[in-house]
Design a protein around this motif. Sequence first.
Motif, mmCIF file in Angstrom:
data_model
loop_
_atom_site.group_PDB
_atom_site.id
_atom_site.type_symbol
_atom_site.label_atom_id
_atom_site.label_comp_id
_atom_site.label_asym_id
_atom_site.label_seq_id
_atom_site.Cartn_x
_atom_site.Cartn_y
_atom_site.Cartn_z
ATOM 1 N N MET A 1 0.845 -1.178 0.000
ATOM 2 C CA MET A 1 0.000 0.000 0.000
ATOM 3 C C MET A 1 0.888 1.238 0.000
ATOM 4 O O MET A 1 1.873 1.308 0.716
ATOM 5 N N ARG A 2 0.503 2.192 -0.787
ATOM 6 C CA ARG A 2 1.280 3.430 -0.845
ATOM 7 C C ARG A 2 0.980 4.302 0.362
ATOM 8 O O ARG A 2 -0.108 4.274 0.925
ATOM 9 N N SER A 3 1.950 5.121 0.707
ATOM 10 C CA SER A 3 1.770 6.005 1.848
ATOM 11 C C SER A 3 0.889 7.195 1.464
ATOM 12 O O SER A 3 0.780 7.573 0.298
ATOM 13 N N VAL A 4 0.272 7.782 2.455
ATOM 14 C CA VAL A 4 -0.589 8.945 2.245
ATOM 15 C C VAL A 4 0.282 10.134 1.892
ATOM 16 O O VAL A 4 1.324 10.365 2.495
ATOM 17 N N LYS A 5 -0.151 10.893 0.903
ATOM 18 C CA LYS A 5 0.611 12.054 0.470
ATOM 19 C C LYS A 5 -0.283 13.283 0.546
ATOM 20 O O LYS A 5 -1.401 13.276 0.051
ATOM 21 N N GLN A 6 0.205 14.312 1.166
ATOM 22 C CA GLN A 6 -0.542 15.565 1.266
ATOM 23 C C GLN A 6 0.374 16.682 0.818
ATOM 24 O O GLN A 6 1.502 16.804 1.268
ATOM 25 N N ASP A 7 -0.134 17.503 -0.106
ATOM 26 C CA ASP A 7 0.656 18.612 -0.634
ATOM 27 C C ASP A 7 -0.043 19.931 -0.367
ATOM 28 O O ASP A 7 -1.267 20.004 -0.344
ATOM 29 N N LYS A 30 -7.340 9.093 -16.001
ATOM 30 C CA LYS A 30 -7.787 7.706 -16.054
ATOM 31 C C LYS A 30 -7.213 6.853 -14.927
ATOM 32 O O LYS A 30 -7.746 5.805 -14.619
ATOM 33 N N ASN A 31 -6.146 7.294 -14.297
ATOM 34 C CA ASN A 31 -5.520 6.485 -13.261
ATOM 35 C C ASN A 31 -5.797 7.001 -11.840
ATOM 36 O O ASN A 31 -5.124 6.622 -10.904
ATOM 37 N N HIS A 32 -6.809 7.862 -11.684
ATOM 38 C CA HIS A 32 -7.173 8.379 -10.365
ATOM 39 C C HIS A 32 -8.678 8.273 -10.159
ATOM 40 O O HIS A 32 -9.444 8.316 -11.110
ATOM 41 N N ARG A 42 -12.620 23.021 0.564
ATOM 42 C CA ARG A 42 -11.640 22.837 -0.506
ATOM 43 C C ARG A 42 -10.679 21.693 -0.211
ATOM 44 O O ARG A 42 -9.463 21.833 -0.278
ATOM 45 N N LYS A 43 -11.261 20.543 0.124
ATOM 46 C CA LYS A 43 -10.461 19.342 0.375
ATOM 47 C C LYS A 43 -10.816 18.310 -0.674
ATOM 48 O O LYS A 43 -11.969 18.131 -1.035
ATOM 49 N N LEU A 44 -9.814 17.627 -1.161
ATOM 50 C CA LEU A 44 -9.977 16.642 -2.218
ATOM 51 C C LEU A 44 -9.246 15.377 -1.797
ATOM 52 O O LEU A 44 -8.062 15.417 -1.465
ATOM 53 N N VAL A 45 -9.958 14.244 -1.784
ATOM 54 C CA VAL A 45 -9.362 12.963 -1.442
ATOM 55 C C VAL A 45 -9.374 12.125 -2.711
ATOM 56 O O VAL A 45 -10.426 11.857 -3.288
ATOM 57 N N VAL A 46 -8.192 11.707 -3.150
ATOM 58 C CA VAL A 46 -8.029 11.005 -4.423
ATOM 59 C C VAL A 46 -7.272 9.713 -4.185
ATOM 60 O O VAL A 46 -6.339 9.667 -3.383
ATOM 61 N N ARG A 47 -7.685 8.672 -4.906
ATOM 62 C CA ARG A 47 -6.983 7.402 -4.852
ATOM 63 C C ARG A 47 -6.421 7.114 -6.223
ATOM 64 O O ARG A 47 -7.126 7.227 -7.243
ATOM 65 N N GLU A 48 -5.155 6.714 -6.279
ATOM 66 C CA GLU A 48 -4.530 6.359 -7.536
ATOM 67 C C GLU A 48 -4.863 4.903 -7.832
ATOM 68 O O GLU A 48 -4.646 4.027 -7.006
ATOM 69 N N LYS A 49 -5.410 4.639 -9.012
ATOM 70 C CA LYS A 49 -5.744 3.283 -9.408
ATOM 71 C C LYS A 49 -4.476 2.529 -9.772
ATOM 72 O O LYS A 49 -3.532 3.122 -10.301
#
Length: 50
Positions: A1-7, A30-32, A42-49
Amino acid sequence: MRSVKQDTVAFAQPADTVFQAALGVVQNAKNHHVLAAHNEGRKLVVREKP
């Protein structure tokens, strides 16, 4: 599992404009997958496929 990334990045444009642009980019990628979008905060939670 990838680590959580916040920018955090500063933009010269209004926050609403930047948020809508970011949301549009992620929705068209296409990959998110958007898991959550909170417009007022203004918060966005995205998962990379895989």
